[in-house]
Scaffold this active site. Structure first.
Site, mmCIF file in Angstrom:
data_model
loop_
_atom_site.group_PDB
_atom_site.id
_atom_site.type_symbol
_atom_site.label_atom_id
_atom_site.label_comp_id
_atom_site.label_asym_id
_atom_site.label_seq_id
_atom_site.Cartn_x
_atom_site.Cartn_y
_atom_site.Cartn_z
ATOM 1 N N SER A 55 0.826 -1.212 0.000
ATOM 2 C CA SER A 55 0.000 0.000 0.000
ATOM 3 C C SER A 55 0.859 1.260 0.000
ATOM 4 C CB SER A 55 -0.928 0.006 1.216
ATOM 5 O OG SER A 55 -1.818 -1.086 1.181
ATOM 6 N N SER A 75 -14.757 2.499 -2.188
ATOM 7 C CA SER A 75 -13.362 2.077 -2.035
ATOM 8 C C SER A 75 -12.508 3.290 -1.722
ATOM 9 C CB SER A 75 -12.848 1.404 -3.311
ATOM 10 O OG SER A 75 -11.449 1.189 -3.237
ATOM 11 N N SER A 76 -11.716 3.191 -0.671
ATOM 12 C CA SER A 76 -10.832 4.296 -0.313
ATOM 13 C C SER A 76 -9.758 4.517 -1.375
ATOM 14 C CB SER A 76 -10.174 4.040 1.036
ATOM 15 O OG SER A 76 -9.306 2.917 0.978
ATOM 16 N N GLN A 77 -9.501 3.498 -2.216
ATOM 17 C CA GLN A 77 -8.483 3.656 -3.262
ATOM 18 C C GLN A 77 -8.900 4.707 -4.282
ATOM 19 O OE1 GLN A 77 -7.510 -0.161 -4.915
ATOM 20 N NE2 GLN A 77 -6.782 -0.984 -2.961
ATOM 21 N N ASP A 134 -9.176 -5.872 4.781
ATOM 22 C CA ASP A 134 -8.250 -6.840 4.177
ATOM 23 C C ASP A 134 -7.827 -7.955 5.127
ATOM 24 O OD1 ASP A 134 -8.263 -5.835 1.645
ATOM 25 O OD2 ASP A 134 -6.405 -4.693 1.848
ATOM 26 N N ARG A 184 -14.825 -11.866 -2.023
ATOM 27 C CA ARG A 184 -14.178 -12.562 -0.907
ATOM 28 C C ARG A 184 -15.171 -13.136 0.092
ATOM 29 N NH1 ARG A 184 -8.909 -8.546 0.008
ATOM 30 N NH2 ARG A 184 -7.636 -9.538 -1.628
#
Length: 412
Positions: free
Chosen positions: A23, A144-146, A291, A322
């Site tokens: 990350s 999503s924080s991405q 995660d 997932r």
């Protein structure tokens, strides 16, 4: 490669060196591409980081990032502001099924030129890099924080920076704070107040400096699980800081409830199994640390305790769904498990089916999360080399602590 994973050695005592956080590495690689006088040390050797670096230094018109979701999000923003460069950003079959629309729409608000090559809302996408002067943009905060980090990382290169409004409940706040902290390290002025994040433009290049990436806490999670499941254990990991930028450092507190104590000395983290620990069912909200959900639920199965995990809505758009993958594979092992769109419930059991083949769904975390169960029963991990996505040395490191592994197709 399908690996039979088991060990008869339940007394672990070893030191493991884990490379830098994926990350942090991917964020810093993008910042290094924007500001080349930054030097990096202890970067991740993961497939994802190698793909990210290759894309940043290459000149290909078609940029294929394979399974690397972080690279897809970060590079979408990077190429949007890379003036004069036109690329088609694509990936694996699974990547073309993972949504990118939220980020694309935010970039379009700023004036970027991005179009879809096939299905709207999904890669592959065509990006024509250009100068962006707009600064105000809003984005849903619960997907999503991405997406958020992708916008923040390019902000210092924008003429007027960014004023980013986050709409709704914010997911994975530690990852956003990690991005802002790394921006601060190179001299970028930021502010995060309420649901608004402001990033000022960097009008002069940052000073020449070397930034050292902390080792990966997500990778450390599998050792927390191993220590919890062993009869007695002491495992030391390097290089880790007690005050970490990584949200998954919450493992220290979470695994106290599963009998693991953590001790920091210098850059070394030592994990120890507590004797005569009183295990109880656990309830965790993992909204900030989704995660590590796979690792935690497998640990609970191995310990014979139940768990209820919430805040897991982002897991459905990862390398695989997932939550569904966990339900299928844990059921094979004899677990009573149920999932919703954002939660998982495991009922306590002391019976684990032996000699089960675990499918990994091209998901590195499925392979690594289930491996510690080899302390309890022999299992086969299908497509075990998928771990190279984030932790290529994983199986070699498990051998160091006494695991027996052999490339095997069946138990017969």
């Amino acid at each position: 490669m399908n690996l039979l994973v088991q060990t008869s050695q339940l007394d672990l005592n070893e030191q493991i060196a884990i490379t830098g956080s994926k990350s942090e590495t991917n964020r810093l690689l993008l910042l290094q591409a924007l500001f080349p006088n930054i030097t990096l040390a202890n970067t991740s050797n993961s497939d994802d980081s190698e793909v990210m670096q290759k894309a940043l230094v290459g000149n290909d018109e078609i940029v294929d990032i394979h399974h690397a979701g972080t690279a897809m999000r970060f590079l979408t923003a990077y190429f949007a502001v890379n003036e004069g460069r036109e690329v088609v950003l694509t990936g694996s079959q699974r990547m073309t099924e993972r949504p990118i629309k939220v980020l694309v729409e935010a970039l379009l608000q700023l004036g970027a030129q991005i179009t879809y090559e096939k299905e709207e809302g999904y890669p592959p996408i065509r990006i024509k890099g250009q100068k962006i002067t707009a600064s105000k943009v809003s984005i849903p905060a619960n997907v999503s924080s991405q997406y958020i980090s992708a916008l923040l990382l390019i902000a210092p290169k924008l003429e007027n920076g960014i004023e980013l409004t986050l709409v709704g409940e914010i997911t994975s706040v530690p990852y956003i704070k990690m991005t802002l902290a790394l921006l601060n390290e190179i001299g970028v002025e930021t502010n995060f107040e309420g649901n608004t994040i402001t990033v000022k433009p960097l009008t002069t290049n940052p000073k020449q400096q070397t930034l050292t990436v902390e080792s990966d806490w997500s990778s450390a999670s599998y050792y927390f699980s191993l220590v919890a499941l062993a009869e007695t254990a002491t495992v030391s990991l390097t290089s880790y800081k007690e005050s970490s930028l990584q949200g998954d450092s919450a493992l220290v507190e979470l695994y106290k409830e599963m009998g693991v104590t953590s001790h920091f000395e210098g850059n070394k983290l030592t994990l120890t199994k507590q004797e005569n620990f009183d295990y109880k069912d656990i309830r965790f909200d993992l909204n900030n640390t989704p995660d590590i959900a796979q690792t935690i639920v497998v640990t609970c199965l191995g310990l014979g305790i139940g768990c209820h995990l919430t805040g897991l809505h982002t897991l459905k758009i990862k390398e695989t769904d997932r939550l569904e993958a966990l339900r299928i594979e844990l059921t094979k092992l004899g677990a009573n498990i149920s999932v919703t769109n954002d939660s998982l419930t495991l009922v306590a059991t002391n019976n684990i089916n032996r000699e089960v083949r675990i499918d990994t769904y091209n998901d590195h975390r499925m392979a690594m999360a289930f491996a510690p169960l080899g302390l309890k029963v022999p299992i086969i991990i299908n497509n075990a080399d998928v771990v190279s996505k984030s932790y290529p040395d994983f199986w070699d490191d498990l051998k160091k602590i006494g695991f027996f592994m052999v490339n095997k197709w069946s138990f017969t």
